[in-house]
Design a protein around this motif. Structure first.
Motif, PDB file in Angstrom:
ATOM      1  N   GLU A  76       0.636  -1.658   0.039  1.00 19.39           N
ATOM      2  CA  GLU A  76      -0.027  -0.143  -0.348  1.00 19.39           C
ATOM      3  C   GLU A  76       1.144   1.057  -0.281  1.00 19.39           C
ATOM      4  O   GLU A  76       0.952   1.471   1.069  1.00 19.39           O
ATOM      5  N   HIS A  77       1.359   1.765  -1.386  1.00 18.89           N
ATOM      6  CA  HIS A  77       2.465   2.720  -0.982  1.00 18.89           C
ATOM      7  C   HIS A  77       2.221   4.133  -1.131  1.00 18.89           C
ATOM      8  O   HIS A  77       2.707   4.300  -1.147  1.00 18.89           O
ATOM      9  N   ALA A  78       0.377   4.562  -1.537  1.00 16.86           N
ATOM     10  CA  ALA A  78       0.250   6.333  -0.928  1.00 16.86           C
ATOM     11  C   ALA A  78      -0.099   5.331   0.361  1.00 16.86           C
ATOM     12  O   ALA A  78       0.595   6.771   0.798  1.00 16.86           O
ATOM     13  N   HIS A 121       5.268   9.594  -3.068  1.00 12.31           N
ATOM     14  CA  HIS A 121       5.175  10.327  -4.103  1.00 12.31           C
ATOM     15  C   HIS A 121       5.515  10.383  -4.956  1.00 12.31           C
ATOM     16  O   HIS A 121       4.100  10.217  -6.254  1.00 12.31           O
ATOM     17  N   ARG A 175       6.995   8.351  -7.357  1.00 11.87           N
ATOM     18  CA  ARG A 175       6.414   7.308  -7.338  1.00 11.87           C
ATOM     19  C   ARG A 175       5.019   7.486  -8.490  1.00 11.87           C
ATOM     20  O   ARG A 175       4.775   6.272  -9.598  1.00 11.87           O
ATOM     21  N   LEU A 176       4.387   7.573  -7.665  1.00 14.55           N
ATOM     22  CA  LEU A 176       2.807   7.521  -7.497  1.00 14.55           C
ATOM     23  C   LEU A 176       2.104   8.965  -8.748  1.00 14.55           C
ATOM     24  O   LEU A 176       0.919   8.702  -8.829  1.00 14.55           O
ATOM     25  N   ASP A 218       2.012  11.796  -7.612  1.00  8.92           N
ATOM     26  CA  ASP A 218       1.720  12.478  -7.020  1.00  8.92           C
ATOM     27  C   ASP A 218       2.480  13.775  -7.061  1.00  8.92           C
ATOM     28  O   ASP A 218       3.291  13.827  -5.422  1.00  8.92           O
TER      29      ASP A 218
END
Length: 678
Positions: A547-549, A582, A584-585, A587
């Motif tokens: 759950e990376h976020a 963030h 990598r996502l 964002d």
């Protein structure tokens, strides 16, 4: 104000205007004595001391004696004397149970326009009531008090206030209380009340029979209203005939002597009802808070809404119910009689089925109420379209009004359903639907006090049924509200309990959420090591589940705790990890914020040049993300750093750039330049 001398009081705090129900008959001697008591010197005044609290007048009498109407008439006559208004609270439910002081105080605060913190205890809330009344010249009517323990916590510490209490007996323990005991009405007033219903002609042609009928009713206003309502519905019946029929009916020896005239009059009217109407009347004993509408009666009896509406109107005409707008209220003096009849005439299985139908109808109405806040074409709207027309609301405003008017009854219904314990599945659905409807129409912040109580009900059912997942959810919701109102230690205890429940349910979301919240509670308490430890545990679980976020967010929370603790090396490591996550996502806004925090920590660590470079990088990423306010805040931080480095000209340029950004954004909020640690 005018008022019938009938004990048909409400169930919650309300304004003085809500006391009027009709004409007020008799009681002039009692009113005169009560007014004289107000002027009479108290014990403290006689001894030369200033009265420390409000004066208390007690109107003592049996239910049905008109004690509430007398109190209301007195309060109305004193309206000009108390310019800060009048408040009212009923201290006994229609079922005869004591209303907790916490609930009474919260209702009074609501009427005063004072926000009460969700989850606050009895002592805190009653103190808030006393504080609010300490600076007002107000009148407080406390109706149907069981004993002095209910009244004493609410007494204002202000001799400019007046308290009028009604009760069956003395309020032993309250000093200098002024009692006024009442019984039946005098003969003239009782006959006048009968004439109000039966018509002056029938009373005038046979005044002897009218006086005899009033005597058969014991002069009790509630009994007179019932018999008068019966006469109104039968214009061809004479007063003498009714007097004879009532006289021939035996008294119920199980009733106390003073209550027998009312019980006999009620039985006389009840036995004249058709079988179907009699059954509906009995089942109204199940109406939550003694309040019902056509839907409630329809669900209880299993009949159509139109038939239920017509029957309720008939009951109101007979004096069996009191109409208050769209709702009908079971008079407090009749509620025990209805319940006794229901328990005697209806089988337990039938009563349980009626209760289940009522709860199911309420759930569907609440679902429809919430659906009006959803956009057209949503699943909730489509589901609402499939409901019968009587259960649908035309618009959100109508639904919100329905919810507001029935809120007390809905909350009472939820409490009763949970306490009953026989219909736990329906109780859970009802509470869930009520939570969603309140949140949708009022917002979670405005409805927080009610939501707190509902979450406690969810917790009670979950614990009783060993539903660990629901138990964890309820504990988390309650703990969040505790934390928001400053009860951090209470929140910490509940977060730990939620963690145990989440583990028992093998619910990874609840477990991770609880661990993170435990860390947040320790952070709020200034316990940085424990806060970092629990954030680390939650982070490990998020990383293990990919759950990376959430992991990026937790890196940021760890960085914050380390910053507060002065461990700037650890803080920089965690904030850089958060920034990397963030990025990598994808964002960009999150990445820019994380970089801004890296710059802040670098500044705290005494590395201003590195802080400037990082801050400039964050400005560029904030520009790409379209975060105008963040760019402005970063420009101000750059200006502060340049001031400390001795370059005021460059600092002015950055402040000018920040002002330009905010002007372009059209923001009305002010961002202050500050180097204080936040």
């Amino acid at each position: 104000m005018t008022d019938q001398a009938v004990d048909t009081s409400g169930t919650a705090a309300g304004s003085a205007a809500g006391w009027a129900t009709g004409e007020f008959f008799g009681r002039q001697r009692e009113l005169k004595a009560l007014r004289a008591d107000i002027e009479r010197a108290g014990l403290d005044t006689i001894s030369g001391r200033k009265a420390p609290r409000a004066r208390v007048l007690l109107i003592a009498g049996r239910p049905g004696s008109g004690r509430t109407a007398l109190a209301g008439s007195l309060a109305a006559s004193l309206a000009d004397t108390y310019p800060d208004g009048a408040l009212r609270a009923r201290l006994t439910t229609p079922g005869g149970e004591r209303v907790p002081t916490e609930r009474t105080a919260r209702a009074l605060l609501d009427d005063l326009g004072i926000a009460a913190p969700p989850g606050a205890g009895e002592d805190e809330l009653s103190e808030m009531v006393r504080d609010a009344l300490s600076v007002r010249r107000a009148l407080l009517l406390l109706d149907d008090a069981v004993d002095a323990e209910q009244v004493d916590p609410l007494l204002p510490d202000n001799s400019d206030c007046l308290v009028i209490a009604t009760s069956q007996g003395p309020l032993t323990g309250i000093p200098d209380v002024r009692p006024c005991s009442i019984g039946g009405l005098e003969s003239g007033a009782a006959v006048e009340l009968l004439a109000r219903f039966a018509g002056a002609v029938r009373v005038t042609v046979d005044p002897t029979a009218a006086a005899a009928l009033a005597e058969e009713c014991g002069g009790q206003p509630a009994a007179l209203v019932l018999v008068g309502g019966w006469l109104t519905a039968r214009p061809k019946s004479s007063v003498a005939d009714v007097t004879k029929q009532l006289h021939d009916m035996p008294f119920d020896s199980a009733q106390p002597t003073g209550s027998r005239p009312l019980a006999r009059s009620f039985r006389f009217v009840y036995e004249s009802l058709p079988q179907t109407a009699a059954r509906i009347l009995r089942l109204l004993a199940l109406a939550p808070a003694g309040l019902a509408d056509a839907h409630t009666a329809s669900a209880l009896a299993g009949c159509s809404v139109s038939a239920a509406q017509s029957t309720l109107d008939d009951f109101a005409g007979l004096g069996l119910l009191r109409r208050d707008g769209v709702l009908y209220e079971v008079p407090g003096c009749l509620a025990p009689l209805l319940r006794a009849l229901m328990e005697d005439r209806d089988r337990p299985a039938e009563v349980q089925l009626a209760r289940a139908r009522m709860l199911e109808r309420t759930v569907r109405q609440l679902q429809s109420c919430r659906a009006t806040t959803e956009p057209d074409g949503s699943a909730a709207r489509k589901k609402m379209a499939g409901l019968p027309r009587a259960l649908r609301f035309p618009n959100a405003f109508t639904a919100a009004e329905w919810l507001r008017i029935r809120q007390d009854a809905l909350l009472a219904s939820a409490r009763i359903a949970v306490e009953d314990g026989e219909l736990d599945t329906l109780a859970r659905r009802l509470v869930a639907a009520l939570v969603r409807a309140l949140a949708a129409h009022r917002g979670t912040e405005a409805a927080a006090p009610e939501l707190y109580g509902l979450h406690r009900l969810v917790l009670a059912v979950a614990e009783r049924c060993s539903l660990h997942r629901e138990q964890a959810a309820a504990l988390l919701n309650l703990a969040d509200l505790d934390a928001q109102t400053g009860r951090t230690q209470d929140a910490l205890v509940r977060y730990r309990a939620a963690l145990d429940a989440g583990r028992a349910a093998a619910d990874p979301y609840a477990t991770a959420r609880a661990m993170e919240s435990v860390g947040g509670a320790h952070q709020d308490l200034g316990d940085w090591p424990r806060g970092a430890d629990w954030y680390g545990r939650a982070l490990a679980q998020r990383l293990a589940r990919g759950e990376h976020a959430d992991a990026a967010r937790l890196y940021g929370r760890l960085g914050t705790v380390h910053t507060y603790a002065g461990r700037y090396g650890d803080a920089l490591r965690d904030w850089r990890a958060a920034a990397s996550g963030h990025r990598r996502l994808g964002d960009l806004a999150g990445y820019a914020r994380a970089l801004s925090e890296v710059a802040r920590v670098q500044e705290y660590a005494g590395r201003p040049e590195e802080s400037m470079r990082t801050c400039q990088e964050a400005v560029e990423w904030a520009r790409q993300a379209g975060e105008v306010r963040l760019r402005a805040a970063l420009q101000l931080r750059l200006a502060d750093t340049l001031d400390r480095l001795g370059d005021p000209a460059a600092a002015r340029l950055h402040r000018s750039a920040a002002e330009t950004l905010l002007e372009e954004e059209g923001s009305t909020c002010e961002i202050r330049s500050s180097s204080a640690r936040d």
